[in-house]
Design a protein around this motif. Structure first.
Motif, PDB file in Angstrom:
ATOM      1  N   LYS A 209      -3.526  -2.454  13.227  1.00  0.00           N
ATOM      2  CA  LYS A 209      -2.568  -3.252  13.980  1.00  0.00           C
ATOM      3  C   LYS A 209      -1.190  -3.240  13.331  1.00  0.00           C
ATOM      4  O   LYS A 209      -0.168  -3.136  14.017  1.00  0.00           O
ATOM      5  CB  LYS A 209      -3.076  -4.684  14.102  1.00  0.00           C
ATOM      6  CG  LYS A 209      -2.145  -5.621  14.866  1.00  0.00           C
ATOM      7  CD  LYS A 209      -2.719  -7.030  14.926  1.00  0.00           C
ATOM      8  CE  LYS A 209      -1.768  -7.967  15.639  1.00  0.00           C
ATOM      9  NZ  LYS A 209      -2.288  -9.351  15.678  1.00  0.00           N
ATOM     10  N   ASN A 210      -1.131  -3.364  12.014  1.00  0.00           N
ATOM     11  CA  ASN A 210       0.149  -3.466  11.308  1.00  0.00           C
ATOM     12  C   ASN A 210       0.528  -2.145  10.634  1.00  0.00           C
ATOM     13  O   ASN A 210       1.143  -2.144   9.563  1.00  0.00           O
ATOM     14  CB  ASN A 210       0.087  -4.588  10.262  1.00  0.00           C
ATOM     15  CG  ASN A 210      -0.110  -5.948  10.896  1.00  0.00           C
ATOM     16  OD1 ASN A 210       0.425  -6.219  11.953  1.00  0.00           O
ATOM     17  ND2 ASN A 210      -0.883  -6.802  10.255  1.00  0.00           N
ATOM     18  N   CYS A 211       0.176  -1.049  11.248  1.00  0.00           N
ATOM     19  CA  CYS A 211       0.528   0.252  10.693  1.00  0.00           C
ATOM     20  C   CYS A 211       2.044   0.417  10.671  1.00  0.00           C
ATOM     21  O   CYS A 211       2.717   0.162  11.677  1.00  0.00           O
ATOM     22  CB  CYS A 211      -0.104   1.360  11.524  1.00  0.00           C
ATOM     23  SG  CYS A 211       0.359   3.028  11.012  1.00  0.00           S
ATOM     24  N   PRO A 212       2.634   0.833   9.542  1.00  0.00           N
ATOM     25  CA  PRO A 212       4.096   1.055   9.502  1.00  0.00           C
ATOM     26  C   PRO A 212       4.517   2.067  10.567  1.00  0.00           C
ATOM     27  O   PRO A 212       3.819   3.048  10.827  1.00  0.00           O
ATOM     28  CB  PRO A 212       4.316   1.594   8.084  1.00  0.00           C
ATOM     29  CG  PRO A 212       3.156   1.074   7.288  1.00  0.00           C
ATOM     30  CD  PRO A 212       1.996   1.042   8.233  1.00  0.00           C
ATOM     31  N   THR A 213       5.669   1.817  11.160  1.00  0.00           N
ATOM     32  CA  THR A 213       6.139   2.673  12.251  1.00  0.00           C
ATOM     33  C   THR A 213       6.261   4.126  11.811  1.00  0.00           C
ATOM     34  O   THR A 213       5.932   5.047  12.568  1.00  0.00           O
ATOM     35  CB  THR A 213       7.501   2.163  12.760  1.00  0.00           C
ATOM     36  OG1 THR A 213       7.359   0.794  13.177  1.00  0.00           O
ATOM     37  CG2 THR A 213       7.999   2.995  13.928  1.00  0.00           C
ATOM     38  N   ALA A 214       6.702   4.342  10.594  1.00  0.00           N
ATOM     39  CA  ALA A 214       6.906   5.710  10.112  1.00  0.00           C
ATOM     40  C   ALA A 214       5.592   6.474   9.956  1.00  0.00           C
ATOM     41  O   ALA A 214       5.596   7.704   9.903  1.00  0.00           O
ATOM     42  CB  ALA A 214       7.653   5.687   8.789  1.00  0.00           C
ATOM     43  N   TRP A 215       4.451   5.738   9.883  1.00  0.00           N
ATOM     44  CA  TRP A 215       3.157   6.391   9.667  1.00  0.00           C
ATOM     45  C   TRP A 215       2.341   6.532  10.944  1.00  0.00           C
ATOM     46  O   TRP A 215       1.279   7.146  10.926  1.00  0.00           O
ATOM     47  CB  TRP A 215       2.333   5.598   8.645  1.00  0.00           C
ATOM     48  CG  TRP A 215       2.903   5.569   7.272  1.00  0.00           C
ATOM     49  CD1 TRP A 215       4.082   6.113   6.840  1.00  0.00           C
ATOM     50  CD2 TRP A 215       2.322   4.929   6.136  1.00  0.00           C
ATOM     51  NE1 TRP A 215       4.277   5.863   5.516  1.00  0.00           N
ATOM     52  CE2 TRP A 215       3.212   5.131   5.042  1.00  0.00           C
ATOM     53  CE3 TRP A 215       1.163   4.201   5.925  1.00  0.00           C
ATOM     54  CZ2 TRP A 215       2.953   4.639   3.771  1.00  0.00           C
ATOM     55  CZ3 TRP A 215       0.893   3.713   4.650  1.00  0.00           C
ATOM     56  CH2 TRP A 215       1.781   3.923   3.596  1.00  0.00           C
ATOM     57  N   ARG A 216       2.806   5.957  12.033  1.00  0.00           N
ATOM     58  CA  ARG A 216       1.968   5.870  13.234  1.00  0.00           C
ATOM     59  C   ARG A 216       1.510   7.256  13.716  1.00  0.00           C
ATOM     60  O   ARG A 216       0.362   7.429  14.126  1.00  0.00           O
ATOM     61  CB  ARG A 216       2.728   5.160  14.364  1.00  0.00           C
ATOM     62  CG  ARG A 216       2.969   3.682  14.102  1.00  0.00           C
ATOM     63  CD  ARG A 216       3.731   3.041  15.252  1.00  0.00           C
ATOM     64  NE  ARG A 216       2.916   2.968  16.448  1.00  0.00           N
ATOM     65  CZ  ARG A 216       2.106   1.964  16.741  1.00  0.00           C
ATOM     66  NH1 ARG A 216       1.983   0.952  15.910  1.00  0.00           N
ATOM     67  NH2 ARG A 216       1.403   1.966  17.865  1.00  0.00           N
ATOM     68  N   GLY A 217       2.408   8.222  13.666  1.00  0.00           N
ATOM     69  CA  GLY A 217       2.032   9.546  14.151  1.00  0.00           C
ATOM     70  C   GLY A 217       0.926  10.186  13.345  1.00  0.00           C
ATOM     71  O   GLY A 217       0.135  10.986  13.870  1.00  0.00           O
ATOM     72  N   GLN A 218       0.808   9.845  12.063  1.00  0.00           N
ATOM     73  CA  GLN A 218      -0.220  10.437  11.208  1.00  0.00           C
ATOM     74  C   GLN A 218      -1.599   9.851  11.472  1.00  0.00           C
ATOM     75  O   GLN A 218      -2.612  10.474  11.150  1.00  0.00           O
ATOM     76  CB  GLN A 218       0.146  10.216   9.737  1.00  0.00           C
ATOM     77  CG  GLN A 218       1.490  10.788   9.316  1.00  0.00           C
ATOM     78  CD  GLN A 218       1.772  10.489   7.855  1.00  0.00           C
ATOM     79  OE1 GLN A 218       0.997  10.842   6.975  1.00  0.00           O
ATOM     80  NE2 GLN A 218       2.890   9.823   7.598  1.00  0.00           N
ATOM     81  N   TYR A 219      -1.655   8.644  12.025  1.00  0.00           N
ATOM     82  CA  TYR A 219      -2.929   7.954  12.204  1.00  0.00           C
ATOM     83  C   TYR A 219      -3.265   7.709  13.671  1.00  0.00           C
ATOM     84  O   TYR A 219      -4.082   6.857  13.985  1.00  0.00           O
ATOM     85  CB  TYR A 219      -2.896   6.614  11.451  1.00  0.00           C
ATOM     86  CG  TYR A 219      -2.783   6.785   9.962  1.00  0.00           C
ATOM     87  CD1 TYR A 219      -3.921   6.937   9.179  1.00  0.00           C
ATOM     88  CD2 TYR A 219      -1.549   6.831   9.340  1.00  0.00           C
ATOM     89  CE1 TYR A 219      -3.827   7.112   7.811  1.00  0.00           C
ATOM     90  CE2 TYR A 219      -1.433   7.015   7.976  1.00  0.00           C
ATOM     91  CZ  TYR A 219      -2.587   7.156   7.213  1.00  0.00           C
ATOM     92  OH  TYR A 219      -2.498   7.336   5.865  1.00  0.00           O
ATOM     93  N   THR A 220      -2.611   8.448  14.573  1.00  0.00           N
ATOM     94  CA  THR A 220      -2.834   8.256  16.000  1.00  0.00           C
ATOM     95  C   THR A 220      -3.644   9.410  16.559  1.00  0.00           C
ATOM     96  O   THR A 220      -3.323  10.576  16.341  1.00  0.00           O
ATOM     97  CB  THR A 220      -1.491   8.155  16.756  1.00  0.00           C
ATOM     98  OG1 THR A 220      -0.752   7.049  16.238  1.00  0.00           O
ATOM     99  CG2 THR A 220      -1.737   7.946  18.242  1.00  0.00           C
TER     100      THR A 220
END
Length: 250
Positions: A209-220
């Motif tokens: 839920k609180n994934c940093p915006t800069a990391w979202r693409g790596q964990y999506t």
């Protein structure tokens, strides 16, 4: 000359009267407006206070305990042991062992009387609320109608239950396996046709839920939401179970 002076005095008196009347009118208008705004402010605050006030609900917790006892714990319980095992995710003997230890050693699970002499929630109600929430993944208020306790109390039951389990049983069941433990697991695996296996592994994606915006693409993944992987390794009887998070890029 005298007539002109008299007219000037009349004009001055008229102007003063007009100014006084205007000042009075402005004062009255201001007072009226201020009073209306003040009353509106007070009314809004009173409404907010009323909304924040918690309404007491008489849940008749004694009936909740009695129904729970008759359903699962009395000598002629409504539901047989195999249904208890399915709904509580453990045998009745194990559950009662946990309840007894918690009631004896954790103050929160000790049933007490309030100032009026009325008994509080029983240890069975509190432990059942925690187990049901964990076993079924339900919301805190899902156990209210059956066990007769509110959502806030249910969350407290869950919090104290997990802390009590770690405190009372951690050294015995949450320790690292010894060499004898591993050998026993290897023997069981070999008997079941899986030589060299200590435990089986499974995993699931958990939304971050609180994934940093800069990391979202790596964990999506395909869902479009960032997730982390929760992995678990367990023996066939869940005697040994380890959990860890996989934070590698998917």
């Amino acid at each position: 000359m005298a007539a002109s002076s008299s007219n000037d005095r009349l004009d001055d008196a008229y102007d003063d009267a007009v100014d006084d009347a205007l000042d009075d009118a402005l004062d009255d208008a201001f007072d009226e407006k201020f009073e209306a705004m003040f009353n509106s402010f007070v009314k809004q605050n009173e409404e907010k206070m009323k909304k924040k006030k918690r309404a007491y609900i008489e849940r008749e917790r004694e009936k909740g305990h009695l129904r729970l006892w008759n359903d699962y714990f009395s000598d002629d319980a409504t539901y047989p042991p195999h249904i208890f095992r399915r709904r509580f995710r453990m045998t009745k003997d194990l559950f009662m062992r946990i309840v007894t230890r918690l009631a004896d050693e954790v103050p929160y699970f000790q049933q007490r009387r309030n100032a009026t002499g009325r008994l509080g929630l029983s240890p069975l109600q509190k432990c059942t609320a925690a187990i049901r929430m964990m076993a079924y993944g339900t919301a805190a208020d899902a156990v209210d109608e059956y066990l007769r306790l509110g959502a806030t109390t249910a969350l407290l039951c869950l919090e104290h239950f997990t802390e009590g389990i770690i405190s009372l049983f951690g050294d015995e069941y949450l320790r690292r396996p010894t060499a004898d433990d591993l050998q026993r697991l290897l023997n069981i695996g070999e008997q079941r046709g899986f030589p060299g296996m200590i435990g089986s592994i499974d995993c699931m994606h958990w939304e971050w839920k609180n994934c940093p915006t800069a990391w979202r693409g790596q964990y999506t993944r395909g869902s479009g939401k960032p997730t982390i992987v929760l992995k678990a390794v367990a023996s066939q009887d869940l005697w040994i179970c380890t959990r860890f998070l996989d934070l590698q890029v998917h």
